[in-house]
Design a protein around this motif. Structure first.
Motif, short mmCIF file in Angstrom:
data_model
loop_
_atom_site.label_atom_id
_atom_site.label_comp_id
_atom_site.label_asym_id
_atom_site.label_seq_id
_atom_site.Cartn_x
_atom_site.Cartn_y
_atom_site.Cartn_z
N SER A 34 -42.78 -7.40 14.45
CA SER A 34 -43.51 -6.71 15.53
C SER A 34 -44.44 -5.50 15.22
O SER A 34 -45.48 -5.26 15.70
CB SER A 34 -42.31 -5.88 16.65
OG SER A 34 -42.86 -5.27 17.73
N TRP B 158 -38.52 -17.72 21.70
CA TRP B 158 -37.19 -17.61 20.79
C TRP B 158 -36.23 -18.80 21.20
O TRP B 158 -36.44 -19.39 22.16
CB TRP B 158 -36.13 -16.40 21.60
CG TRP B 158 -36.84 -14.84 21.46
CD1 TRP B 158 -37.57 -14.08 22.14
CD2 TRP B 158 -36.51 -14.28 20.30
NE1 TRP B 158 -38.00 -13.17 21.59
CE2 TRP B 158 -37.32 -12.95 20.32
CE3 TRP B 158 -35.73 -14.40 19.17
CZ2 TRP B 158 -37.17 -11.81 19.27
CZ3 TRP B 158 -35.78 -13.32 18.07
CH2 TRP B 158 -36.50 -12.12 18.25
N TYR C 217 -37.27 -8.93 13.27
CA TYR C 217 -38.12 -9.09 14.54
C TYR C 217 -38.87 -7.74 14.54
O TYR C 217 -40.18 -7.49 14.73
CB TYR C 217 -37.37 -9.37 15.87
CG TYR C 217 -38.52 -8.89 16.85
CD1 TYR C 217 -39.49 -10.07 17.20
CD2 TYR C 217 -38.27 -8.02 17.56
CE1 TYR C 217 -40.54 -9.81 18.25
CE2 TYR C 217 -39.02 -7.69 18.64
CZ TYR C 217 -40.25 -8.51 19.13
OH TYR C 217 -41.24 -8.29 20.11
N ILE D 124 -39.09 -18.16 17.08
CA ILE D 124 -38.18 -17.44 16.18
C ILE D 124 -36.91 -18.14 16.64
O ILE D 124 -36.37 -17.98 17.49
CB ILE D 124 -38.25 -15.76 16.53
CG1 ILE D 124 -39.50 -15.34 16.20
CG2 ILE D 124 -37.22 -15.16 15.37
CD1 ILE D 124 -39.59 -13.74 16.55
#
Length: 214
Positions: free
Chosen positions: A26, A40, A22, A9
């Motif tokens: 999730s 990340w 996110y 991401i």
């Protein structure tokens, strides 16, 4: 045993759609029971932002040409989405955008201790919920300490800029991959999805990728 799905991401903690996206992803991962690992990566929405930052509403109006009414409508939309995902956006008239180069360096350091994800989540909350000044190295070090990292080392990392070149290299790599906006999510190193897609769309994407891998 199935290998966890790798998810890269690219994001900036100044980006409200990054935390919305996110949280949506999730929820989809949890609902589908997808084994995964999140990585990340840095992106600066405003690399030219001065150290003192800028009023968020002024910045958005300058950058996107939006009216105060459009800005407020957008905030309310994101606030509602955040509420539905368990994240509290608490903007005020004094909310500010900050330069995040040091923030990304701190995240890089946290990654050396396996804590990048935890710090990333803490920074989103610090910025959007608690309105803390992420331009201030002492504030960044405080946030690191609050999740159990060493405050003195965090401050030293920011003062000597030891990870500056690493962060620049990471940013350049993702720009060379064609990433020009965030959130940008890459599944299994080959499927790029941009923007906050919503829980249903992410669930469908995960299902599609699972079929490709089976």
């Amino acid at each position: 045993m199935t290998e966890p799905l790798r998810i890269d991401i690219v994001s900036d903690v100044m980006c409200p759609w990054c935390i919305i996206g996110y949280r949506q992803l999730s929820a989809a991962l949890e609902a589908s029971g997808t084994a995964h690992e999140v990585h990340w990566h840095p992106f600066e929405l405003n690399p030219q932002m001065p150290a003192e930052g800028q009023n968020t509403r002024e910045h958005i109006m300058e950058k996107y040409g939006s009216t105060p009414e459009q800005s407020e409508q957008s905030r309310q939309q994101m606030k509602a989405l955040g509420d539905s995902l368990g994240f509290d956006f608490a903007w005020t008239d004094d909310s500010r955008m900050h330069n995040t180069f040091n923030t990304h360096q701190l995240l890089h350091w946290a990654d050396t201790q396996g804590r990048r994800h935890d710090l990333k989540m803490a920074l989103f909350t610090a910025h959007f919920t608690d309105q803390r000044n992420l331009s201030d190295d002492n504030v960044l070090a405080d946030i690191a300490a609050e999740i159990g990292l060493n405050r003195e080392e965090a401050l030293a990392v920011l003062e000597d800029q030891r990870y500056a070149n690493d962060v620049r290299a990471d940013e350049t790599f993702w720009q060379q991959q064609g990433i020009s906006g965030v959130p940008a999510v890459v599944f299994d190193r080959k499927h790029l999805v941009t923007g906050a897609q919503g829980v249903e769309n992410y669930t469908n994407i995960l299902s599609h990728i699972a079929k490709l891998k089976s």
